[in-house]
Design an enzyme around this catalytic site. Structure first.
Site, mmCIF file in Angstrom:
data_model
loop_
_atom_site.group_PDB
_atom_site.id
_atom_site.type_symbol
_atom_site.label_atom_id
_atom_site.label_comp_id
_atom_site.label_asym_id
_atom_site.label_seq_id
_atom_site.Cartn_x
_atom_site.Cartn_y
_atom_site.Cartn_z
ATOM 1 N N LYS A 144 -2.556 -2.291 -15.128
ATOM 2 C CA LYS A 144 -3.220 -2.370 -13.855
ATOM 3 C C LYS A 144 -4.049 -1.080 -13.948
ATOM 4 O O LYS A 144 -5.066 -1.034 -13.335
ATOM 5 C CB LYS A 144 -2.023 -2.504 -12.795
ATOM 6 N N GLN A 198 5.926 -2.854 -8.356
ATOM 7 C CA GLN A 198 6.324 -3.485 -9.417
ATOM 8 C C GLN A 198 7.574 -4.411 -9.516
ATOM 9 O O GLN A 198 8.686 -3.626 -9.431
ATOM 10 C CB GLN A 198 5.931 -2.845 -10.766
ATOM 11 N N ASP A 237 -0.511 -7.555 -3.468
ATOM 12 C CA ASP A 237 0.057 -8.651 -4.229
ATOM 13 C C ASP A 237 0.127 -10.189 -3.601
ATOM 14 O O ASP A 237 0.396 -11.138 -4.267
ATOM 15 C CB ASP A 237 1.561 -8.305 -4.708
#
Ligand code: NDP
Length: 283
Positions: A52, A96, A119
């Site tokens: 990422k 994460q 997200d």
């Protein structure tokens, strides 16, 4: 033989377009910023976080990684999130997953400002998605929709079967397909006669986490098959949830693993970060 849907190529094209957009934003004094929080030493998570970071760099997004130890207290993690919520040059915050067992994932995700929730996991964004309002959308199903659109595949009126009902893939994918006027069936571990249901699908999405579970004879001739699964086999190679060799003989189009949905997920994270930066700058 099925057409192979090239997620890697589409993701690369989208990154190019996003780079142009970031350049434009920078001329207006806006530099999109993403904060990525990694808790502990999970090797797969480290790989994802690095990928990422690299993708952010490529398009010109400023990415900052925060590494916290495995035994960090939940309140410390939440206080970092609150600090980032109030940092103007951080437009997106990503924690994460998975988190260590002593941390309540729900509390952590809900601590992220919905406007920085790149997200798309915050109940505010999922709720808006469910009622058809603009929202930051979960990256994996968002990427799947982009793949279907890019292939010019008609969704309206089609029967879409989604196998898997997780909050991050299956459920939001079903909502997005419904929003595009598909007739949607959601399957899961208690579904009876699963292959009878999947055989009815014009569009079949497999998001289960079981290598090669979907066999060729589970698929209707000419169906479009999207394989979300990423499963590490004993020999170290990766396999999807679909038996690719069998499925490509039956389907009209199929995503490979790797090189299908995976790269699109990261491209949509970049897209969401830029979207969040634009919205925050105009508020
Ligand atoms: P989860 O484990 O959260 O959910 C799996 C779903 O599959 C559950 O709804 C479960 O049902 C269902 N399921 C499990 N076994 C069966 C079965 N035998 N028959 C029918 N349904 C079953 O997984 P995720 O949604 O997070 O991920 C799914 C897969 O996608 C994984 O391989 C993951 O690695 C991959 N993934 C890939 C991404 C990418 O970018 N390419 C991103 C995210 C995930 P129930 O609810 O009843 O338990």
């Amino acid at each position: 033989m099925a057409k192979i849907i090239d997620g890697k190529a589409l993701a690369s094209k989208i990154r190019q377009e996003l780079k142009t957009e970031v350049d434009k934003l920078k001329t207006n004094g806006i530099k999109p910023g993403l904060a990525v929080i990694l808790v502990g030493n999970n090797p797969a998570s480290k790989v994802y976080v690095n990928a990422k970071g690299k993708a952010c760099e490529e398009v010109g997004i400023n990415s900052l990684q925060h590494n916290l130890p495995e035994n960090v207290e939940q309140k410390e993690l939440i206080s970092l999130i609150q600090r980032l919520n109030n940092t103007p040059d951080v437009h997106g915050i990503l924690v994460q997953l998975p988190l260590p067992a002593h941390i309540d994932e729900e509390n952590v995700l809900e601590a992220i400002s919905p406007y920085k929730d790149v997200d798309g996991f915050h109940p505010f964004n999922i709720g808006r998605l469910a009622i058809g309002k603009p929202a930051l959308q979960p990256c994996t199903p968002f990427g799947i929709m982009k793949l279907l659109e890019s292939e010019g595949l008609e969704i309206s009126g089609k029967h879409a079967v989604v196998v898997g009902r997780s909050n991050i893939v299956g459920k939001p994918a079903a909502i997005m397909l419904l929003e595009r006027h598909a007739t949607v069936t959601i399957c899961h571990s208690r579904t009876k006669n699963l292959s009878d249901v999947t055989r009815q699908a014009d569009i079949l999405i497999a998001a289960v986490g079981r290598p090669k579970m979907v066999k060729g004879d589970w698929i209707k001739k000419g169906a479009i098959v999207i394989d979300v699964g990423v499963n590490r086999l004993e020999n170290g190679s990766l396999a999807g949830d679909v038996d690719f060799e069998e499925a490509k003989q039956i389907a009209s189009a199929i995503t490979p693993v790797p090189g299908g949905v995976g790269p699109m997920t990261i491209a949509m994270l970049l897209n969401n970060t830029i979207e969040a930066a634009k919205r925050q700058s105009s508020r």
